[in-house]
Write a protein that holds these residues in place. Structure first.
Motif, mmCIF file in Angstrom:
data_model
loop_
_atom_site.group_PDB
_atom_site.id
_atom_site.type_symbol
_atom_site.label_atom_id
_atom_site.label_comp_id
_atom_site.label_asym_id
_atom_site.label_seq_id
_atom_site.Cartn_x
_atom_site.Cartn_y
_atom_site.Cartn_z
ATOM 1 N N ALA A 109 76.227 -25.798 -1.139
ATOM 2 C CA ALA A 109 74.893 -26.047 -0.598
ATOM 3 C C ALA A 109 74.823 -25.664 0.881
ATOM 4 O O ALA A 109 73.833 -25.069 1.333
ATOM 5 N N PHE A 110 75.868 -25.985 1.642
ATOM 6 C CA PHE A 110 75.869 -25.613 3.058
ATOM 7 C C PHE A 110 76.003 -24.108 3.236
ATOM 8 O O PHE A 110 75.269 -23.481 4.011
ATOM 9 N N MET A 111 76.935 -23.501 2.523
ATOM 10 C CA MET A 111 77.137 -22.065 2.663
ATOM 11 C C MET A 111 75.909 -21.272 2.232
ATOM 12 O O MET A 111 75.649 -20.183 2.731
ATOM 13 N N ARG A 112 75.140 -21.834 1.324
ATOM 14 C CA ARG A 112 73.925 -21.160 0.880
ATOM 15 C C ARG A 112 72.884 -21.080 1.994
ATOM 16 O O ARG A 112 71.991 -20.222 1.967
ATOM 17 N N SER A 113 72.990 -21.970 2.976
ATOM 18 C CA SER A 113 72.022 -21.969 4.084
ATOM 19 C C SER A 113 72.307 -20.882 5.109
ATOM 20 O O SER A 113 71.521 -20.695 6.037
ATOM 21 N N LEU A 114 73.430 -20.180 4.969
ATOM 22 C CA LEU A 114 73.838 -19.129 5.902
ATOM 23 C C LEU A 114 73.737 -17.776 5.218
ATOM 24 O O LEU A 114 74.355 -17.548 4.174
ATOM 25 N N ARG A 115 72.956 -16.883 5.801
ATOM 26 C CA ARG A 115 72.796 -15.549 5.221
ATOM 27 C C ARG A 115 72.811 -14.513 6.337
ATOM 28 O O ARG A 115 72.279 -14.753 7.429
ATOM 29 N N PRO A 116 73.362 -13.320 6.099
ATOM 30 C CA PRO A 116 73.295 -12.264 7.110
ATOM 31 C C PRO A 116 71.931 -11.601 7.197
ATOM 32 O O PRO A 116 71.594 -10.993 8.214
ATOM 33 N N ASP A 117 71.131 -11.724 6.132
ATOM 34 C CA ASP A 117 69.830 -11.062 6.113
ATOM 35 C C ASP A 117 68.676 -12.019 6.375
ATOM 36 O O ASP A 117 67.513 -11.598 6.374
ATOM 37 N N ARG A 118 68.979 -13.288 6.598
ATOM 38 C CA ARG A 118 67.941 -14.280 6.903
ATOM 39 C C ARG A 118 68.436 -15.187 8.016
ATOM 40 O O ARG A 118 69.642 -15.348 8.211
ATOM 41 N N THR A 119 67.502 -15.787 8.720
ATOM 42 C CA THR A 119 67.861 -16.576 9.895
ATOM 43 C C THR A 119 67.648 -18.066 9.668
ATOM 44 O O THR A 119 66.831 -18.479 8.854
ATOM 45 N N GLY A 120 68.423 -18.837 10.426
ATOM 46 C CA GLY A 120 68.245 -20.280 10.508
ATOM 47 C C GLY A 120 68.123 -20.678 11.967
ATOM 48 O O GLY A 120 68.179 -19.834 12.865
ATOM 49 N N VAL A 121 67.988 -21.966 12.202
ATOM 50 C CA VAL A 121 67.749 -22.461 13.552
ATOM 51 C C VAL A 121 68.808 -23.488 13.919
ATOM 52 O O VAL A 121 68.992 -24.485 13.213
ATOM 53 N N TRP A 122 69.497 -23.235 15.015
ATOM 54 C CA TRP A 122 70.458 -24.171 15.608
ATOM 55 C C TRP A 122 69.736 -24.901 16.725
ATOM 56 O O TRP A 122 69.276 -24.290 17.679
ATOM 57 N N GLU A 123 69.628 -26.223 16.602
ATOM 58 C CA GLU A 123 68.898 -27.018 17.588
ATOM 59 C C GLU A 123 69.825 -28.018 18.261
ATOM 60 O O GLU A 123 70.659 -28.651 17.602
ATOM 61 N N VAL A 124 69.682 -28.141 19.589
ATOM 62 C CA VAL A 124 70.487 -29.066 20.376
ATOM 63 C C VAL A 124 69.536 -29.937 21.197
ATOM 64 O O VAL A 124 68.607 -29.424 21.840
ATOM 65 N N ARG A 125 69.775 -31.249 21.176
ATOM 66 C CA ARG A 125 68.970 -32.183 21.960
ATOM 67 C C ARG A 125 69.880 -32.919 22.940
ATOM 68 O O ARG A 125 70.923 -33.445 22.563
ATOM 69 N N SER A 126 69.462 -32.929 24.200
ATOM 70 C CA SER A 126 70.240 -33.587 25.242
ATOM 71 C C SER A 126 69.287 -34.134 26.286
ATOM 72 O O SER A 126 68.054 -34.064 26.132
ATOM 73 N N VAL A 127 69.847 -34.655 27.373
ATOM 74 C CA VAL A 127 69.019 -35.173 28.457
ATOM 75 C C VAL A 127 68.179 -34.065 29.084
ATOM 76 O O VAL A 127 67.160 -34.322 29.725
#
Length: 251
Positions: A109-127
């Motif tokens: 399920a996690f590996m399916r969220s990663l594709r070379p032809d499609r993008t995802g979003v890495w989000e970081v929240r801090s002060v």
């Protein structure tokens, strides 16, 4: 006669490896895959943890400087610069304590969220606020499995991603300014004094918005009617005049 049966038991998934250490100074970190799945990268409860060792991609992207040189002239003349695509490295642990079959389902399920032809979003929240980076899979840098990960319940990958738009992006900054209202609103004066009236607190002459980022950003102007023809928006040296009017409710 008695019947003897021989077999081997499946080992209980081991606890997370000792290299897992909680992040400090970061309030939250998630990965949203192209398929819409959301993974908490800081908590073991999600089963996908970004280890805080040798992570690449949180700092400044790489730059290329363009220069020109002339014979007999020392040094070089700077002509400009470009920002290269950002390389991202994730030492990520995929973990599940529910047995071999559940680990495999969770892993897929996690590996399916990663594709070379499609993008995802890495989000970081801090002060410093919330930032996100749009990435796609570049390569899986972990091709060696010393043991069957479905038996021990975890495996650490060295995932490489790439962000072709290399800048981290924050939430949009929205600010509203209003022209002085033509309708005066009475404000009760003290007895015997001249009457005072309230107007809107902001005007276009005092309009100001701040870009807290490290790169230039470009605004989108939205005018809400009623506005007469000839209204203008912009900054010094870049002003656009609207040649038509807008009625109430138009924008």
């Amino acid at each position: 006669m008695p019947v003897l049966a021989y077999g081997t038991s499946v080992p209980t998934p081991a606890p997370p490896p000792p290299l897992y250490r909680p992040w400090t100074g970061i309030d939250g970190m998630t990965w949203t895959g192209w398929d819409g799945s959301v993974w908490d990268l800081l908590s073991l409860t999600s089963g996908v943890v970004l280890l805080n060792d040798d992570v690449r991609g949180l700092g400044t992207p790489e730059f290329t400087h363009h220069t020109s040189q002339a014979h007999g002239v020392p040094g070089a003349r700077w002509r400009g610069w470009d920002t290269e695509p950002r390389s991202v490295l994730w030492p990520v642990m995929v973990y599940h304590a529910g047995g071999s079959r559940e680990w495999l389902r969770h892993h897929d399920a996690f590996m399916r969220s990663l594709r070379p032809d499609r993008t995802g979003v890495w989000e970081v929240r801090s002060v410093m606020g919330r930032r996100h980076l749009t990435c796609r899979l570049d390569a899986d840098g972990s091709d060696v499995f010393p043991v069957d990960p479905s038996l021990v319940g975890w495996h650490v990958y060295g995932l490489r991603l790439i962000a072709h738009e290399p800048w981290w992006v924050g939430d949009p900054i929205k600010t509203t300014w209003r022209a002085v209202s033509p309708t005066q609103r009475a404000f009760l004066p003290a007895a015997g004094q001249q009457g005072f009236y309230l107007t809107d607190p902001f005007t276009s002459g005092s309009a100001e918005v701040t870009n807290p980022g490290d790169a230039d950003a470009y605004p989108t102007w939205t005018l809400h009617g009623p506005i007469s023809a000839g209204a203008s928006v912009g900054t010094q040296g870049s002003v656009v005049t609207v040649s038509f009017s807008l009625a109430l409710g138009q924008w």
